[in-house]
Design a protein around this motif. Structure first.
Motif, mmCIF file in Angstrom:
data_model
loop_
_atom_site.group_PDB
_atom_site.id
_atom_site.type_symbol
_atom_site.label_atom_id
_atom_site.label_comp_id
_atom_site.label_asym_id
_atom_site.label_seq_id
_atom_site.Cartn_x
_atom_site.Cartn_y
_atom_site.Cartn_z
ATOM 1 N N LYS A 251 0.810 -1.275 -0.044
ATOM 2 C CA LYS A 251 -0.024 0.135 -0.075
ATOM 3 C C LYS A 251 0.852 1.473 0.043
ATOM 4 O O LYS A 251 0.496 2.215 -0.801
ATOM 5 N N ALA A 252 2.023 1.196 0.830
ATOM 6 C CA ALA A 252 2.861 2.277 0.883
ATOM 7 C C ALA A 252 3.494 2.493 -0.536
ATOM 8 O O ALA A 252 3.770 3.641 -0.743
ATOM 9 N N ALA A 253 3.646 1.385 -1.322
ATOM 10 C CA ALA A 253 4.466 1.663 -2.445
ATOM 11 C C ALA A 253 3.278 1.723 -3.799
ATOM 12 O O ALA A 253 3.597 1.995 -4.659
ATOM 13 N N GLY A 254 2.113 2.186 -3.311
ATOM 14 C CA GLY A 254 0.974 2.316 -4.174
ATOM 15 C C GLY A 254 0.513 1.066 -5.135
ATOM 16 O O GLY A 254 0.254 1.141 -6.184
ATOM 17 N N LEU A 255 0.857 -0.125 -4.486
ATOM 18 C CA LEU A 255 0.466 -1.470 -5.264
ATOM 19 C C LEU A 255 -0.705 -2.002 -4.639
ATOM 20 O O LEU A 255 -1.123 -1.646 -3.628
ATOM 21 N N ASP A 256 -1.547 -2.678 -5.442
ATOM 22 C CA ASP A 256 -2.659 -3.327 -4.956
ATOM 23 C C ASP A 256 -2.631 -4.730 -4.176
ATOM 24 O O ASP A 256 -1.493 -5.450 -4.451
ATOM 25 N N ASP A 257 -3.745 -4.825 -3.364
ATOM 26 C CA ASP A 257 -3.601 -6.168 -2.411
ATOM 27 C C ASP A 257 -3.431 -7.499 -3.670
ATOM 28 O O ASP A 257 -2.876 -8.398 -3.298
ATOM 29 N N ASP A 258 -4.066 -7.301 -4.824
ATOM 30 C CA ASP A 258 -4.332 -8.725 -5.542
ATOM 31 C C ASP A 258 -3.032 -8.921 -6.096
ATOM 32 O O ASP A 258 -2.691 -10.172 -6.272
ATOM 33 N N GLY A 259 -2.172 -8.004 -6.444
ATOM 34 C CA GLY A 259 -0.795 -8.285 -6.812
ATOM 35 C C GLY A 259 0.035 -8.871 -5.783
ATOM 36 O O GLY A 259 0.791 -9.743 -6.108
ATOM 37 N N VAL A 260 0.027 -8.371 -4.591
ATOM 38 C CA VAL A 260 0.428 -9.178 -3.607
ATOM 39 C C VAL A 260 0.239 -10.514 -3.095
ATOM 40 O O VAL A 260 1.069 -11.441 -2.772
ATOM 41 N N CYS A 261 -1.238 -10.664 -3.235
ATOM 42 C CA CYS A 261 -1.800 -12.125 -2.711
ATOM 43 C C CYS A 261 -1.342 -13.141 -3.868
ATOM 44 O O CYS A 261 -0.904 -14.025 -3.832
ATOM 45 N N ARG A 262 -1.367 -12.615 -5.168
ATOM 46 C CA ARG A 262 -0.985 -13.417 -6.304
ATOM 47 C C ARG A 262 0.459 -13.925 -6.195
ATOM 48 O O ARG A 262 0.926 -14.726 -6.502
ATOM 49 N N SER A 263 1.372 -12.906 -5.870
ATOM 50 C CA SER A 263 2.580 -13.138 -5.855
ATOM 51 C C SER A 263 2.952 -14.073 -4.634
ATOM 52 O O SER A 263 3.924 -14.928 -4.936
ATOM 53 N N LEU A 264 2.350 -13.893 -3.562
ATOM 54 C CA LEU A 264 2.506 -14.650 -2.390
ATOM 55 C C LEU A 264 1.921 -16.224 -2.592
ATOM 56 O O LEU A 264 2.669 -17.119 -2.147
ATOM 57 N N LEU A 265 0.951 -16.151 -3.623
ATOM 58 C CA LEU A 265 0.342 -17.507 -3.833
ATOM 59 C C LEU A 265 1.478 -18.363 -4.719
ATOM 60 O O LEU A 265 1.607 -19.501 -4.345
ATOM 61 N N GLY A 266 1.892 -17.590 -5.657
ATOM 62 C CA GLY A 266 2.928 -18.353 -6.307
ATOM 63 C C GLY A 266 4.323 -18.765 -5.565
ATOM 64 O O GLY A 266 4.661 -19.909 -5.991
ATOM 65 N N LEU A 267 4.652 -17.891 -4.790
ATOM 66 C CA LEU A 267 5.849 -18.323 -3.764
ATOM 67 C C LEU A 267 5.379 -19.461 -2.920
ATOM 68 O O LEU A 267 6.207 -20.463 -2.571
#
Length: 71
Positions: free
Chosen positions: A19-35
């Protein structure tokens, strides 16, 4: 501290950082799921990981009972 508490703390921190970097939650969730999937595949078969993901997808509605629960 439990595994769930550790994961929740780091998940909240990742969302706050995004959020502080201006990114959305979906992108973070997708990235974490991939990891997570990549980590699972280090020790589990593809079919086992698919089964885990199918179970979670089939039972992700918080308002529905699990199929195996009795009324």
């Amino acid at each position: 501290m439990s595994a769930s508490e550790i994961a929740s703390r780091h998940f909240a921190a990742a969302l706050a950082e995004a959020k502080a970097a201006g990114l959305d939650d979906d992108g973070v969730c997708r990235s974490l799921l991939g990891l997570i999937v990549a980590k699972y595949l280090e020790t589990r078969s593809v079919s086992d990981v698919q089964s885990e993901l199918h179970f979670l997808a089939d039972n992700c509605d918080p308002d529905a009972d699990f199929a195996f629960m009795r009324p």
